[in-house]
Design an enzyme around this catalytic site. Structure first.
Site, PDB file in Angstrom:
ATOM      1  N   ASP A  88     -19.159   1.792 -23.154  1.00 36.86           N
ATOM      2  CA  ASP A  88     -18.249   1.741 -24.070  1.00 36.86           C
ATOM      3  C   ASP A  88     -16.984   2.553 -23.862  1.00 36.86           C
ATOM      4  OD1 ASP A  88     -18.909   1.188 -27.650  1.00 36.86           O
ATOM      5  OD2 ASP A  88     -17.028   0.967 -26.454  1.00 36.86           O
TER       6      ASP A  88
HETATM    7  C1  GLC Z   1     -14.646  -0.034 -28.889  1.00 36.88           C
HETATM    8  C2  GLC Z   1     -16.167  -0.239 -29.438  1.00 36.88           C
HETATM    9  C3  GLC Z   1     -16.649  -1.546 -28.814  1.00 36.88           C
HETATM   10  C4  GLC Z   1     -15.449  -2.413 -28.217  1.00 36.88           C
HETATM   11  C5  GLC Z   1     -14.687  -1.833 -27.201  1.00 36.88           C
HETATM   12  C6  GLC Z   1     -13.658  -2.426 -26.499  1.00 36.88           C
HETATM   13  O1  GLC Z   1     -14.664   1.581 -28.784  1.00 36.88           O
HETATM   14  O2  GLC Z   1     -17.249   0.512 -29.586  1.00 36.88           O
HETATM   15  O3  GLC Z   1     -17.461  -2.169 -29.712  1.00 36.88           O
HETATM   16  O4  GLC Z   1     -16.010  -3.707 -27.834  1.00 36.88           O
HETATM   17  O5  GLC Z   1     -14.337  -0.319 -27.591  1.00 36.88           O
HETATM   18  O6  GLC Z   1     -12.690  -2.688 -27.551  1.00 36.88           O
END
Ligand code: GLC
Length: 708
Positions: A259
């Site tokens: 993430d």
């Molecule tokens: C964010 C979220 C995730 C998302 C990613 C890209 O922090 O936790 O769900 O897809 O970053 O935006």
């Protein structure tokens, strides 16, 4: 491009180019985390970026893709990842609302429509579906998922993967799905975002892993590791769950990504002393792509020289990334999606989805409101709030596509005199507008009170310790209720709100979540009785924060509250019962279930059990009802949950019609997890239960014996 060609490419790549493929960077576009720098044209030209996130649009994506394929040494195409959680251009209801429809076909259709729109904007992959089982409304991300039950999660996962990916991932209208956030974020300590989760392996395997297993069985192309730790091991460095469970047990050979900046955040977790150790831990756990932190590119070379990172793991990661790009057709035509024709907005589908999500929680008969109603007061800060109707996680969408509730009512009821007063803001302490709002109510035949959260009060980093009405909305609601006029309260939120006073005092209470493009029209049609409220709660709705976590499939207490003996599992200051149980939702019709029958009273492994129940529409209106099938293992090696969801069926009944609803249960559907967490069917008695919600007192039940 085939596997041999990938091997040939790999053999020609420098370490920097390999680490570049493992690097996903922002490049302008939507900010979905702490900004840590963006991909530069120099970095892309140097082959140091393999994918970009949350940048979309034909011009932007074409420019970056040209840079990658025309100006880098090997001409490797980028892939573009975008958060498409509930629509791209066309906004569908937020996932928790869409789950209320209990309709996998709908879930698939909205994903397919969103995929076509996003692909034509250059997206090759989406960071969806979000498959976190969520039982804590303090956690803002409950809005993004399917709710509390793993069976709903499994069907949601399969539908969304089918919808996003279709049958051919190289199609210009298909995008790769990413099952996220693997795993356990919904159990974060105290419902606080990013906090640690701690649970037994049994609970992990019973409740949190199944939706991800089904996503992978459905061919999901990617998985995103969660921010949180589970039992002390951060998911981004979790070898047993990433390598052991995903790769080895499930045979997942797709891409695992971190993430946002989560690899570097292993330092904050306290398991890495520096970026080098963080990079090494994530690589060892099997994370292929570093989203945003840049530590793979900058720190893995030193990790190799320190002897804590293995070149074979890097090559394996790059193979999986190149294989994904091959499946996406990007080697054959890097511009296939960018140059695809944008489909027309899926407004009709958005309206269908919104209609299916409106959930009637209470109704003393005031709804559908009578044709004699002429003067309606629409009051509250969510009444004329288009921008809020999109809910959290809509990156590309234009909120102007959403009719507000006020607009929806005025369009549906042109002969009514519909006045509006916001009364208060969604948040904040200004109560100056309450007097005007109260005066408007006093002159009305009916009041529609629109209250709840702003769109940004749920979703990521939006935990609430007091998930009730924000700001001074409760004061507005009390003033409106004090007007003495009939009040219908409509709630807008990304989570169940603690509003027992509204359930008690309003003539009707409606959960409208955030319904997207169809919001205004769907709510107006339901209130006016043109559409029957078909939404059913995919989560248990607590009466008080103190009950959280609360869900229908808890394990038995040693002294269950089944008597008025003081020494039982209960609160001394409130009921154990939720405000509304899982599956709850009223319709304007009245459906009675009776005549539960099983085609046998005992079974053994490999056999099938047929369950039937009669559903009768006792009203003069057509009915759409959702019938739930539960089971309860009466005695097992491990304390069995008091209720487990095994299936559901939607039934449509004409006025006065009686129909038979049939379910088929495989014996193995009643297996529990043994000491090794392997499904095992144990001999003994089971209850088979059927009802319109998880309220155990309302369920029809029949006993069944397993002769395993
Ligand atoms: C964010 C979220 C995730 C998302 C990613 C890209 O922090 O936790 O769900 O897809 O970053 O935006």
């Amino acid at each position: 491009m085939n596997r041999d060609a990938i091997e040939d490419l790999l053999a020609r790549m420098t370490l920097a180019e390999k680490l570049g493929q493992m690097t996903m960077s922002p490049a302008g576009g939507a900010k979905t985390g702490p900004v840590r720098g963006e991909a530069t044209t120099e970095a892309i030209r140097a082959g140091e970026v393999g994918s970009l996130l949350n940048i979309w649009g034909k011009a932007a994506t074409e420019g970056f893709q040209k840079l990658a394929v025309e100006e880098t040494r090997l001409g490797l195409p980028l892939f573009f990842g975008v958060d498409v959680l509930h629509g791209h251009d066309t906004v569908f209801p937020i996932p928790i609302a869409e789950a209320s429809a209990f309709d996998p076909d709908l879930w698939e259709k909205t994903a397919r429509a969103a995929a076509a729109e996003a692909a034509a904007d250059g997206a090759d992959l989406t960071f969806a579906p979000m498959l976190d089982t969520a039982r804590d409304p303090r956690w803002g991300r409950m809005a993004e998922g399917f709710g509390e039950d793993p069976l709903v999660g499994m069907r949601f996962a399969a539908a969304k993967v089918r919808g996003f990916q279709g049958g051919d991932l190289s199609s210009p209208a298909a995008i790769a799905a990413t099952a996220k956030h693997f795993v356990g974020g919904g159990a974060a300590l105290a419902g606080r975002e990013y906090a640690a989760a701690d649970m037994s392996d049994r609970t992990l395997h019973e409740t949190y892993l199944p939706p991800f297993r089904v996503a992978i069985e459905s061919g999901c192309a990617a998985v995103m590791a969660a921010f949180n730790s589970v039992a002390g091991v951060p998911m981004t460095a979790n070898v047993p769950l990433l390598r052991g469970y995903l790769r080895e047990k499930l045979g997942f050979d797709g891409v695992i990504m971190s993430d946002y900046a989560a690899i570097e955040e292993l330092i904050d977790h306290g398991v890495a002393a520096d970026r080098v150790e963080a990079a090494a831990l994530a690589l060892k756990a099997g994370v292929d792509i570093d989203m945003v932190s840049g530590v793979y590119l900058s720190a893995l070379p030193e990790a190799i020289s320190r002897g804590i990172a293995d070149m074979r793991d890097i090559d394996a990661a790059v193979r999986r990334i190149l294989a994904l790009k091959m499946k996406l057709g990007l080697f054959d035509d890097p511009f296939r999606r960018i140059r695809a024709t944008k489909p027309l907005p899926a407004i009709d589908l958005a309206l269908e989805a919104a209609r299916g999500a409106v959930t009637l929680l209470t109704n003393d008969g005031i709804l559908p409101f009578a044709d004699t109603v002429r003067r309606i007061a629409v009051v509250g800060p969510l009444a004329d709030a288009k921008a809020e109707m999109v809910g959290p996680w809509t990156l590309a969408a234009d909120p102007q596509q959403c009719a507000s509730i006020l607009e929806g009512l005025r369009a549906a009821l042109p002969d009514c005199d519909i006045g509006f007063a916001p009364g208060v803001f969604i948040d904040g302490q200004d109560v100056g507008g309450i007097i005007e709002a109260q005066a408007l109510c006093e002159a009305a035949d009916l009041v529609i009170l629109c209250v709840g959260e702003a769109a940004n009060m749920s979703g990521e980093a939006a935990s609430r310790a007091n998930p009730g009405l924000p700001g001074r909305q409760q004061q507005l609601a009390e003033a409106v209720l004090a007007s003495g006029r009939p009040v219908v309260a409509v709630l807008f939120s990304g989570r169940p709100l603690m509003v027992p006073f509204l359930a008690e005092k309003a003539r009707a209470l409606v959960a409208a979540w955030f319904l997207g493009a169809g919001a205004g029209r769907a709510v107006a049609e339901v209130l006016a009785g043109r559409v029957d409220p078909a939404g059913r709660l995919p989560v248990t709705w607590p009466r008080a924060v103190g009950q959280i976590p609360i869900h229908f499939s808890e394990r038995p207490a040693s002294r269950p509250l089944e008597s008025d003996d003081p020494f039982t599992s209960k609160y001394i200051d409130t009921s154990n019962d939720p405000l509304f149980p899982f599956g709850h939702g009223l319709s304007y019709a009245k459906v009675r279930l009776d005549g539960l029958q099983l085609d046998r009273n005992e079974f053994k492994s490999g056999e099938r059990i047929r369950v039937t129940v009669r559903a009768e529409n006792l009203s003069s209106r057509p009915a759409v009802e959702t019938v739930f099938l539960f089971s309860r293992d009466r005695v097992a090696s491990f304390a069995p949950q008091v209720l487990e969801l095994k299936d559901w069926a939607k039934v449509e009944l004409a006025p006065g019609e009686t129909a038979t609803v049939a379910f088929t249960l495989d014996a193995e559907d009643l297996a529990c997890l043994d000491a090794a967490l392997t499904p095992r069917l144990e001999p003994g008695d089971f209850d088979i239960l059927v009802g319109l919600s998880a309220d155990r007192r309302s369920l029809l039940s029949a006993r069944l014996r397993c002769r395993a």
